[in-house]
Motif scaffolding. Structure first.
Motif, PDB file in Angstrom:
ATOM      1  N   HIS A   1      -7.896  -0.380   5.578  1.00  0.00           N
ATOM      2  CA  HIS A   1      -8.351  -0.453   6.969  1.00  0.00           C
ATOM      3  C   HIS A   1      -7.726  -1.648   7.666  1.00  0.00           C
ATOM      4  CE1 HIS A   1     -11.197  -1.714  10.146  1.00  0.00           C
ATOM      5  NE2 HIS A   1     -11.260  -0.417  10.382  1.00  0.00           N
ATOM      6  N   ARG A   2      -7.723  -2.810   7.008  1.00  0.00           N
ATOM      7  CA  ARG A   2      -7.190  -4.026   7.632  1.00  0.00           C
ATOM      8  C   ARG A   2      -5.696  -3.881   7.911  1.00  0.00           C
ATOM      9  NH1 ARG A   2      -9.283  -8.818   9.808  1.00  0.00           N
ATOM     10  NH2 ARG A   2      -7.417  -9.733  10.665  1.00  0.00           N
ATOM     11  N   MET A   3      -4.958  -3.274   6.988  1.00  0.00           N
ATOM     12  CA  MET A   3      -3.515  -3.066   7.181  1.00  0.00           C
ATOM     13  C   MET A   3      -3.272  -2.188   8.403  1.00  0.00           C
ATOM     14  SD  MET A   3      -0.272  -3.320   6.214  1.00  0.00           S
ATOM     15  CE  MET A   3      -0.270  -3.823   4.516  1.00  0.00           C
ATOM     16  N   VAL A   4      -4.003  -1.097   8.527  1.00  0.00           N
ATOM     17  CA  VAL A   4      -3.836  -0.185   9.662  1.00  0.00           C
ATOM     18  C   VAL A   4      -4.220  -0.894  10.963  1.00  0.00           C
ATOM     19  CG1 VAL A   4      -4.537   1.996  10.709  1.00  0.00           C
ATOM     20  CG2 VAL A   4      -4.160   1.870   8.244  1.00  0.00           C
ATOM     21  N   PHE A   5      -5.333  -1.623  10.946  1.00  0.00           N
ATOM     22  CA  PHE A   5      -5.762  -2.333  12.148  1.00  0.00           C
ATOM     23  C   PHE A   5      -4.698  -3.337  12.587  1.00  0.00           C
ATOM     24  CE2 PHE A   5      -7.713  -5.724  14.540  1.00  0.00           C
ATOM     25  CZ  PHE A   5      -8.472  -5.033  15.457  1.00  0.00           C
ATOM     26  N   ASP A   6      -4.202  -4.134  11.654  1.00  0.00           N
ATOM     27  CA  ASP A   6      -3.185  -5.140  11.991  1.00  0.00           C
ATOM     28  C   ASP A   6      -1.924  -4.493  12.554  1.00  0.00           C
ATOM     29  OD1 ASP A   6      -4.911  -7.131  11.179  1.00  0.00           O
ATOM     30  OD2 ASP A   6      -3.925  -7.448   9.234  1.00  0.00           O
ATOM     31  N   LYS A   7      -1.485  -3.404  11.956  1.00  0.00           N
ATOM     32  CA  LYS A   7      -0.281  -2.705  12.436  1.00  0.00           C
ATOM     33  C   LYS A   7      -0.532  -2.066  13.804  1.00  0.00           C
ATOM     34  CE  LYS A   7       2.223  -3.699   8.882  1.00  0.00           C
ATOM     35  NZ  LYS A   7       3.308  -4.679   8.982  1.00  0.00           N
ATOM     36  N   ALA A   8      -1.743  -1.566  14.035  1.00  0.00           N
ATOM     37  CA  ALA A   8      -2.080  -0.997  15.348  1.00  0.00           C
ATOM     38  C   ALA A   8      -2.023  -2.087  16.417  1.00  0.00           C
ATOM     39  CB  ALA A   8      -3.455  -0.347  15.314  1.00  0.00           C
ATOM     40  N   LEU A   9      -2.562  -3.257  16.108  1.00  0.00           N
ATOM     41  CA  LEU A   9      -2.545  -4.373  17.057  1.00  0.00           C
ATOM     42  C   LEU A   9      -1.110  -4.843  17.315  1.00  0.00           C
ATOM     43  CD1 LEU A   9      -4.332  -6.147  18.795  1.00  0.00           C
ATOM     44  CD2 LEU A   9      -4.599  -7.693  16.841  1.00  0.00           C
TER      45      LEU A   9
ATOM     46  N   LEU B   1       3.115   3.067  15.572  1.00  0.00           N
ATOM     47  CA  LEU B   1       2.253   2.866  14.413  1.00  0.00           C
ATOM     48  C   LEU B   1       2.792   3.612  13.197  1.00  0.00           C
ATOM     49  CD1 LEU B   1      -0.313   1.608  13.261  1.00  0.00           C
ATOM     50  CD2 LEU B   1      -1.563   3.631  14.056  1.00  0.00           C
ATOM     51  N   ASP B   2       3.241   4.853  13.387  1.00  0.00           N
ATOM     52  CA  ASP B   2       3.827   5.618  12.278  1.00  0.00           C
ATOM     53  C   ASP B   2       5.035   4.884  11.693  1.00  0.00           C
ATOM     54  OD1 ASP B   2       1.940   7.619  12.589  1.00  0.00           O
ATOM     55  OD2 ASP B   2       3.275   8.972  13.681  1.00  0.00           O
ATOM     56  N   ALA B   3       5.884   4.330  12.557  1.00  0.00           N
ATOM     57  CA  ALA B   3       7.075   3.613  12.094  1.00  0.00           C
ATOM     58  C   ALA B   3       6.682   2.376  11.285  1.00  0.00           C
ATOM     59  CB  ALA B   3       7.947   3.213  13.283  1.00  0.00           C
ATOM     60  N   ARG B   4       5.646   1.670  11.703  1.00  0.00           N
ATOM     61  CA  ARG B   4       5.202   0.463  10.990  1.00  0.00           C
ATOM     62  C   ARG B   4       4.578   0.791   9.638  1.00  0.00           C
ATOM     63  NH1 ARG B   4       5.276  -1.401  15.874  1.00  0.00           N
ATOM     64  NH2 ARG B   4       5.662  -3.608  16.227  1.00  0.00           N
ATOM     65  N   LEU B   5       3.953   1.941   9.515  1.00  0.00           N
ATOM     66  CA  LEU B   5       3.245   2.277   8.288  1.00  0.00           C
ATOM     67  C   LEU B   5       4.014   3.226   7.371  1.00  0.00           C
ATOM     68  CD1 LEU B   5      -0.357   2.640   9.734  1.00  0.00           C
ATOM     69  CD2 LEU B   5       0.488   0.827   8.236  1.00  0.00           C
ATOM     70  N   LYS B   6       5.199   3.657   7.785  1.00  0.00           N
ATOM     71  CA  LYS B   6       5.898   4.678   6.985  1.00  0.00           C
ATOM     72  C   LYS B   6       6.310   4.183   5.609  1.00  0.00           C
ATOM     73  CE  LYS B   6      10.609   3.919   8.444  1.00  0.00           C
ATOM     74  NZ  LYS B   6      11.773   4.378   9.067  1.00  0.00           N
ATOM     75  N   ASP B   7       6.612   2.907   5.440  1.00  0.00           N
ATOM     76  CA  ASP B   7       7.043   2.386   4.153  1.00  0.00           C
ATOM     77  C   ASP B   7       5.936   1.703   3.372  1.00  0.00           C
ATOM     78  OD1 ASP B   7       9.656   3.302   4.551  1.00  0.00           O
ATOM     79  OD2 ASP B   7      10.205   1.490   5.653  1.00  0.00           O
ATOM     80  N   VAL B   8       4.734   1.678   3.937  1.00  0.00           N
ATOM     81  CA  VAL B   8       3.611   1.055   3.247  1.00  0.00           C
ATOM     82  C   VAL B   8       3.076   2.042   2.225  1.00  0.00           C
ATOM     83  CG1 VAL B   8       1.304   0.080   3.513  1.00  0.00           C
ATOM     84  CG2 VAL B   8       3.050  -0.351   5.246  1.00  0.00           C
ATOM     85  N   LYS B   9       2.989   1.582   1.004  1.00  0.00           N
ATOM     86  CA  LYS B   9       2.509   2.452  -0.076  1.00  0.00           C
ATOM     87  C   LYS B   9       0.992   2.353  -0.178  1.00  0.00           C
ATOM     88  CE  LYS B   9       6.676   3.397  -1.560  1.00  0.00           C
ATOM     89  NZ  LYS B   9       7.361   4.107  -0.565  1.00  0.00           N
ATOM     90  N   PRO B  10       0.332   3.469  -0.470  1.00  0.00           N
ATOM     91  CA  PRO B  10      -1.117   3.412  -0.672  1.00  0.00           C
ATOM     92  C   PRO B  10      -1.427   2.572  -1.902  1.00  0.00           C
ATOM     93  CG  PRO B  10      -0.284   5.617  -1.108  1.00  0.00           C
ATOM     94  CD  PRO B  10       0.866   4.794  -0.617  1.00  0.00           C
ATOM     95  N   PRO B  11      -2.598   1.949  -1.932  1.00  0.00           N
ATOM     96  CA  PRO B  11      -2.943   1.136  -3.099  1.00  0.00           C
ATOM     97  C   PRO B  11      -3.013   2.009  -4.346  1.00  0.00           C
ATOM     98  CG  PRO B  11      -4.841   1.411  -1.649  1.00  0.00           C
ATOM     99  CD  PRO B  11      -3.656   2.005  -0.954  1.00  0.00           C
ATOM    100  N   GLU B  12      -2.479   1.480  -5.435  1.00  0.00           N
ATOM    101  CA  GLU B  12      -2.493   2.237  -6.683  1.00  0.00           C
ATOM    102  C   GLU B  12      -3.837   2.075  -7.370  1.00  0.00           C
ATOM    103  OE1 GLU B  12       0.767   1.966  -9.335  1.00  0.00           O
ATOM    104  OE2 GLU B  12       2.202   1.709  -7.713  1.00  0.00           O
ATOM    105  N   VAL B  13      -4.311   3.148  -7.924  1.00  0.00           N
ATOM    106  CA  VAL B  13      -5.556   3.124  -8.662  1.00  0.00           C
ATOM    107  C   VAL B  13      -5.188   3.249 -10.133  1.00  0.00           C
ATOM    108  CG1 VAL B  13      -7.742   4.306  -9.060  1.00  0.00           C
ATOM    109  CG2 VAL B  13      -6.779   4.190  -6.762  1.00  0.00           C
ATOM    110  N   ALA B  14      -5.681   2.306 -10.927  1.00  0.00           N
ATOM    111  CA  ALA B  14      -5.368   2.333 -12.354  1.00  0.00           C
ATOM    112  C   ALA B  14      -6.006   3.568 -12.982  1.00  0.00           C
ATOM    113  CB  ALA B  14      -5.885   1.070 -13.020  1.00  0.00           C
ATOM    114  N   SER B  15      -5.219   4.273 -13.760  1.00  0.00           N
ATOM    115  CA  SER B  15      -5.766   5.446 -14.432  1.00  0.00           C
ATOM    116  C   SER B  15      -6.460   4.987 -15.712  1.00  0.00           C
ATOM    117  CB  SER B  15      -4.663   6.456 -14.732  1.00  0.00           C
ATOM    118  OG  SER B  15      -3.667   5.846 -15.512  1.00  0.00           O
ATOM    119  N   PRO B  16      -7.493   5.680 -16.124  1.00  0.00           N
ATOM    120  CA  PRO B  16      -8.211   5.282 -17.340  1.00  0.00           C
ATOM    121  C   PRO B  16      -7.318   5.484 -18.566  1.00  0.00           C
ATOM    122  CG  PRO B  16      -9.033   7.372 -16.521  1.00  0.00           C
ATOM    123  CD  PRO B  16      -8.045   6.858 -15.519  1.00  0.00           C
TER     124      PRO B  16
END
Length: 159
Positions: A47-55, A130-145
């Protein structure tokens, strides 16, 4: 006397028509996400990443920020006065859906009676930026069990 009554009705009708045109000069985005360039967007980043990029996008577009609150995810801004418009009021909502997805919605409302497509243009320009700013941002990785029989690596609690 008859002329006054007719003129009163003409002015009443003109007022109603102007009110309708004023309501029609607002563009609010509330459509389902998809290929529509004006539709809200969903991003699988924080959320914070998207908000900052939107601003950042708002500032880069030269819009003036009235309010920016990251916690509720609200940005209120306006466009500067130009030869093409008397400013538009912009409202951007950055909502954490709680499902690992952040939804961004925007609306634009012209301060003049007829928007001449400026509301749609504002929304489209915002989402392109906004799409251009976020296009290379990777989603956070979730460790697999760990798999059965495998030992999970130790977790360090010290920084």
């Amino acid at each position: 006397m008859q002329t006054d009554r007719v003129m009163g009705r003409v002015w009443l009708l003109a007022g109603v028509l102007l009110a309708c045109v004023g309501c029609a000069s607002s563009s609010s985005v509330g459509r389902k996400p998809g290929s529509d360039p004006l539709a809200p967007r969903e991003y699988a980043v924080s959320h914070r990443m998207v908000f900052d990029k939107a601003l950042e996008t708002v500032v880069e577009l030269g819009w003036r920020v009235n309010l920016a609150k990251p916690d509720p995810g609200i940005i209120q801004a306006y466009t500067p006065t130009s030869m093409a418009s008397w400013q538009e009021d912009l409202n951007i909502s950055v909502l954490d859906t709680g499902t690992g997805v952040v939804r961004v919605q925007m609306n634009s409302r012209a301060r003049q009676l007829v928007a001449w497509g400026k509301n749609e243009e504002n929304i489209e320009r915002f989402f392109q930026g906004l799409d251009a700013r976020l296009k290379d941002v990777k989603p956070p990785e979730v460790a697999s069990p760990p798999e059965e029989g495998e030992v999970a690596p130790p977790v360090s609690l010290t920084p």
